[in-house]
Design an enzyme around this catalytic site. Sequence first.
Site, short mmCIF file in Angstrom:
data_model
loop_
_atom_site.label_atom_id
_atom_site.label_comp_id
_atom_site.label_asym_id
_atom_site.label_seq_id
_atom_site.Cartn_x
_atom_site.Cartn_y
_atom_site.Cartn_z
N CYS A 113 0.91 -1.42 0.46
CA CYS A 113 -0.07 0.13 -0.05
C CYS A 113 1.06 1.78 0.36
O CYS A 113 1.77 1.94 0.44
CB CYS A 113 -1.15 -0.04 1.51
SG CYS A 113 -1.91 1.18 1.30
N HIS A 156 -9.64 -3.76 -2.64
CA HIS A 156 -8.37 -2.86 -1.97
C HIS A 156 -8.69 -1.56 -1.66
O HIS A 156 -8.48 -0.97 -0.62
CB HIS A 156 -6.96 -3.28 -1.96
CG HIS A 156 -5.44 -1.78 -1.65
ND1 HIS A 156 -4.51 -2.82 -0.91
CD2 HIS A 156 -5.86 -1.09 -1.46
CE1 HIS A 156 -4.01 -1.83 -0.76
NE2 HIS A 156 -4.41 -0.67 -1.06
N GLU A 157 -9.35 -0.79 -2.91
CA GLU A 157 -9.16 1.24 -2.65
C GLU A 157 -10.68 1.07 -2.31
O GLU A 157 -10.96 2.14 -1.36
CB GLU A 157 -9.36 0.88 -4.20
CG GLU A 157 -8.67 0.67 -4.69
CD GLU A 157 -6.90 0.71 -4.68
OE1 GLU A 157 -5.93 0.39 -4.73
OE2 GLU A 157 -7.16 2.43 -3.67
N HIS A 160 -10.14 1.28 1.23
CA HIS A 160 -9.39 2.19 1.97
C HIS A 160 -10.27 4.09 2.61
O HIS A 160 -10.53 3.94 2.83
CB HIS A 160 -8.98 2.94 0.86
CG HIS A 160 -7.07 2.81 1.02
ND1 HIS A 160 -6.71 2.95 2.09
CD2 HIS A 160 -6.11 2.26 0.33
CE1 HIS A 160 -5.36 2.13 1.90
NE2 HIS A 160 -5.58 1.93 0.93
O1 LIG Z 1 -4.52 1.97 -2.43
C1 LIG Z 1 -3.79 1.64 -3.17
N1 LIG Z 1 -2.25 1.79 -2.57
O2 LIG Z 1 -2.31 1.72 -1.55
C2 LIG Z 1 -1.50 1.50 -4.05
C3 LIG Z 1 -1.23 -0.68 -4.26
C4 LIG Z 1 -3.02 -0.98 -4.56
C5 LIG Z 1 -2.81 -1.69 -4.61
C6 LIG Z 1 -1.20 -3.13 -4.15
C7 LIG Z 1 -1.75 -4.60 -4.76
C8 LIG Z 1 -3.16 -5.18 -3.62
C9 LIG Z 1 -4.48 -4.47 -4.46
C10 LIG Z 1 -4.00 -3.47 -4.37
NI NI Z 2 -3.68 0.93 -0.28
#
Ligand SMILES: OCN(O)CCCc1ccccc1
Ligand code: NI
Length: 186
Positions: A113, A156-157, A160
């Site tokens: 992240c 993942h987003e 957040h």
């Molecule tokens: O929130 C976005 N971020 O921190 C960038 C990394 C995004 C991400 C990385 C690995 C698996 C799913 C999503």
């Molecule tokens: Ni992230």
Amino acid sequence: MITMDDIIREGHPTLRRVADEVSFPLSDADKKVAEEMMQFLRNSQDEKIAEELDLRAGVGLAAPQIDVSKRIIALLIPGEYEDDPPELEKVMFNPKIISHAIESACLKGGEGCLSVDREVPGFVVRHSRITVTFQDEKGNSCKARYKGYHAIVVQHEIDHLNGIMFYDHINAESPFSVDDDVIIIE
Ligand SMILES: OCN(O)CCCc1ccccc1
Ligand code: NI
């Protein structure tokens, strides 16, 4: 322009807040935030610009990560080859997972992240397939389904926006043990 200096890191309270819904028509400020988030992702994936600005590459970004507690996410998943178009390039306002598969999935290499300046090893178990509703910049209601890596990134987003960090999903006692029906994505 967003640089790494604008990205807040774990420990900052905004990362643990539930972000506010965005209202339509979009304010100029919200339009600008969305545009700058997508531009950050493009810059972060451009070798020269990323090197010049010292950007960590990202395939997604959520507004809370730039200390804007609003329900906006940007997604930019590149194509397989250099000159291919992106597999996914989208800004979602007020995204919501309305349904998901029973099966779970995780990335074999775990997750990272932009707001976490350390490795946190372990399988991040998520839904293998999701159906998402969201609004686009014009306020149109949209619906889309994602599976595999795309589903992982979108979750993942959206996490957040609800104050959830990827490592919240890792089994602390045994980070790489998952049920045998969990799909491990290479
Ligand atoms: O929130 C976005 N971020 O921190 C960038 C990394 C995004 C991400 C990385 C690995 C698996 C799913 C999503
Ligand atoms: Ni992230």
